[in-house]
Design an enzyme around this catalytic site. Structure first.
Site, PDB file in Angstrom:
ATOM      1  CB  CYS A 146     -13.079  -5.387   5.045  1.00 31.97           C
ATOM      2  SG  CYS A 146     -13.836  -4.630   3.654  1.00 31.97           S
ATOM      3  CD  GLN A 168      -2.627 -11.975  -3.661  1.00 31.94           C
ATOM      4  OE1 GLN A 168      -2.188 -13.126  -3.536  1.00 31.94           O
ATOM      5  NE2 GLN A 168      -3.160 -11.313  -2.644  1.00 31.94           N
ATOM      6  CG  HIS A 192       1.417  -9.480   4.502  1.00 32.40           C
ATOM      7  ND1 HIS A 192       0.135  -9.958   4.514  1.00 32.40           N
ATOM      8  CD2 HIS A 192       1.348  -8.244   3.955  1.00 32.40           C
ATOM      9  CE1 HIS A 192      -0.677  -9.037   4.000  1.00 32.40           C
ATOM     10  NE2 HIS A 192       0.040  -7.991   3.662  1.00 32.40           N
ATOM     11  CB  THR A 244      -0.954  -0.017   1.218  1.00 33.30           C
ATOM     12  OG1 THR A 244      -1.742  -1.207   1.144  1.00 33.30           O
ATOM     13  CG2 THR A 244      -1.863   1.196   1.222  1.00 33.30           C
TER      14      THR A 244
HETATM   15  N1  PLP Z   1      -2.234  -5.491  -3.828  1.00 29.98           N
HETATM   16  C1  PLP Z   1      -2.786  -6.705  -3.766  1.00 29.98           C
HETATM   17  C2  PLP Z   1      -3.142  -7.421  -5.048  1.00 29.98           C
HETATM   18  C3  PLP Z   1      -3.039  -7.307  -2.534  1.00 29.98           C
HETATM   19  O1  PLP Z   1      -3.595  -8.527  -2.476  1.00 29.98           O
HETATM   20  C4  PLP Z   1      -2.689  -6.605  -1.346  1.00 29.98           C
HETATM   21  C5  PLP Z   1      -2.985  -7.174  -0.001  1.00 29.98           C
HETATM   22  O2  PLP Z   1      -4.080  -7.643   0.245  1.00 29.98           O
HETATM   23  C6  PLP Z   1      -2.116  -5.331  -1.457  1.00 29.98           C
HETATM   24  C7  PLP Z   1      -1.901  -4.811  -2.716  1.00 29.98           C
HETATM   25  C8  PLP Z   1      -1.726  -4.532  -0.230  1.00 29.98           C
HETATM   26  O3  PLP Z   1      -0.601  -5.091   0.390  1.00 29.98           O
HETATM   27  P1  PLP Z   1      -0.084  -4.621   1.821  1.00 29.98           P
HETATM   28  O4  PLP Z   1      -0.868  -5.401   2.811  1.00 29.98           O
HETATM   29  O5  PLP Z   1       1.378  -4.988   1.843  1.00 29.98           O
HETATM   30  O6  PLP Z   1      -0.272  -3.145   1.916  1.00 29.98           O
END
Ligand code: PLP
Length: 390
Positions: free
Chosen positions: A330, A184, A206, A73
């Site tokens: 969520c 992913q 993670h 993010t």
């Molecule tokens: N992009 C995708 C496709 C994700 O599945 C996720 C996490 O769910 C994120 C971005 C966000 O990742 P992070 O938890 O490292 O901010």
């Protein structure tokens, strides 16, 4: 799992690898600041260097092109910006295009104003509409700045793999930039900005067995970089200020080293997923499996059962000891309507259940899942019969 529960939610987060836990434990004992020049500082710095090499190897780039941050993010907020620099020159980006099925980290548009963001449609299997991409790029006034596409490598809910290379060719034809959310795809698909035609990749620790709260922005070169999101003491070559999360980076290192080899075992994961889907079809011939006409990640299955709300099904699975998701997790812990299903034109109100497997799942896990699936499905059938009789 040891507590008798079955964890099938790897796309939400993968359990911490033992190697990552050990590496974090060791890093916790290091006293130095990685920016210090004394031996303690250099020792801490070497943990970061090793991690940068590991992430670089995973993405087939030189280590200098990896910038650590707090997760995907943050990486998205860093790179989705109108302000770039190419060496000493400013580069302006005046439009962001995103697919309608992006993760909220991308969909939120980073540092672009809302009216600079265009959401592009997808087909019934959730793949980006390339004609719509081309039409928007053709209409973009390049005198205001470049256009940028933010596109995921694979969807976190459906596992559907996007036509990234084809999108890159279109973006390149209009001198645009491409940011690929590879979160992913790591450990499940080959990652290389060059092969994908991407200017930047976004990664999260993670999702590959590292700790939560660590990630990276990987660039295809060293000259074009976004304006920093976090300014400070010049860490990460000035691209991300603040003393590095050494413990997180150490864990991410172990996870990235593991992910480099994870592709070797992906066929086994695919065969478990295929066995699981065949079993679901046998038990519930009316099960709707989403995105199956497209290429999908080997580990992901997204399904709906007519007459059974995904939210209700998810609770039922949880009570039977199986951890699955109803769409994406969520932050509030509540289950929102899936914007992915809605964009695919599916019944978003009914929702869907996501099963996402990891390398340590076994055929016994699949049999356990199918047992529970059979029980929940039998209750659904009984309820439907009762309703029909009433
Ligand atoms: N992009 C995708 C496709 C994700 O599945 C996720 C996490 O769910 C994120 C971005 C966000 O990742 P992070 O938890 O490292 O901010």
């Amino acid at each position: 799992m040891a507590d008798g529960r079955l964890y099938l939610d790897y796309n939400a987060t993968a359990p911490l690898l033992a190697a990552a836990r050990d590496a974090m434990h060791d890093a916790m004992a290091l006293p130095g600041n990685p920016s210090s020049v004394h031996a303690e500082g250099r020792q801490a710095r070497s943990v970061i260097s090793r991690a940068r090499d590991a992430v670089a190897r995973l993405c087939h780039v030189p280590a200098a092109q990896v910038t650590f941050c707090s997760g995907a993010t943050e990486a998205a907020n860093h790179v989705l910006t109108p302000d770039f620099r190419m060496g000493r020159s400013a580069v302006r980006v005046s439009r962001l295009l995103v697919s309608a099925v992006e993760h909220p980290a991308i969909l939120a548009g980073g540092r672009f104003a809302a009216d600079q963001v265009t959401v592009l449609p997808v087909d019934a299997d959730g793949r980006l509409d390339l004609q719509a991409l081309e039409a928007v790029l053709a209409g973009h006034d390049q005198s205001t700045g470049q256009a940028m596409l933010g596109l995921q490598l694979a969807n976190n809910e459906t596992g559907v793999i996007q036509p990234v290379r084809a999108a890159a060719d279109i973006v390149n034809a209009y001198q645009g930039l491409l940011v690929v959310d590879a979160v992913q795809g790591a450990g499940r698909l080959a990652l290389s900005p060059d092969d994908l035609g991407a200017d930047f990749l976004i990664l999260s620790g993670h999702k590959i067995g590292g700790p939560k709260g660590i990630g990276a922005l990987v660039s295809a070169g060293e000259t074009l970089m976004p304006a920093p999101l976090i300014r400070g003491g010049g860490q990460e070559k000035g691209h991300r200020g603040g003393t590095e999360n050494l413990v997180g980076i150490a864990g991410f290192c172990a996870a990235a080293e593991n992910a480099v080899h994870a592709l070797d075992g992906i066929a086994a994961v695919a065969s478990l997923r295929d066995r699981m889907e065949a079993g679901m079809r046998e038990l519930a011939p009316d099960v709707i499996l989403h995105g199956t006409k497209a290429d999908r990640l080997a580990n992901t299955s997204f399904f709906s059962l007519p007459g059974l709300k995904a939210e209700t099904a998810q609770i039922a699975f949880d009570m039977e000891g199986v951890a699955v998701s109803a769409g994406a997790a969520c932050s509030s812990g509540k289950i929102g309507e899936s914007h992915v299903l809605a964009a695919m034109g599916a019944d978003a109100d009914l929702g869907a259940i996501r099963i996402s497997l990891g390398h340590d799942n076994t055929i016994e896990d699949i049999e356990t899942f199918l047992d529970v699936f059979g029980t929940i499905n039998a209750r659904r059938i009984a309820r439907q019969a009762k309703q029909a009789a009433a």
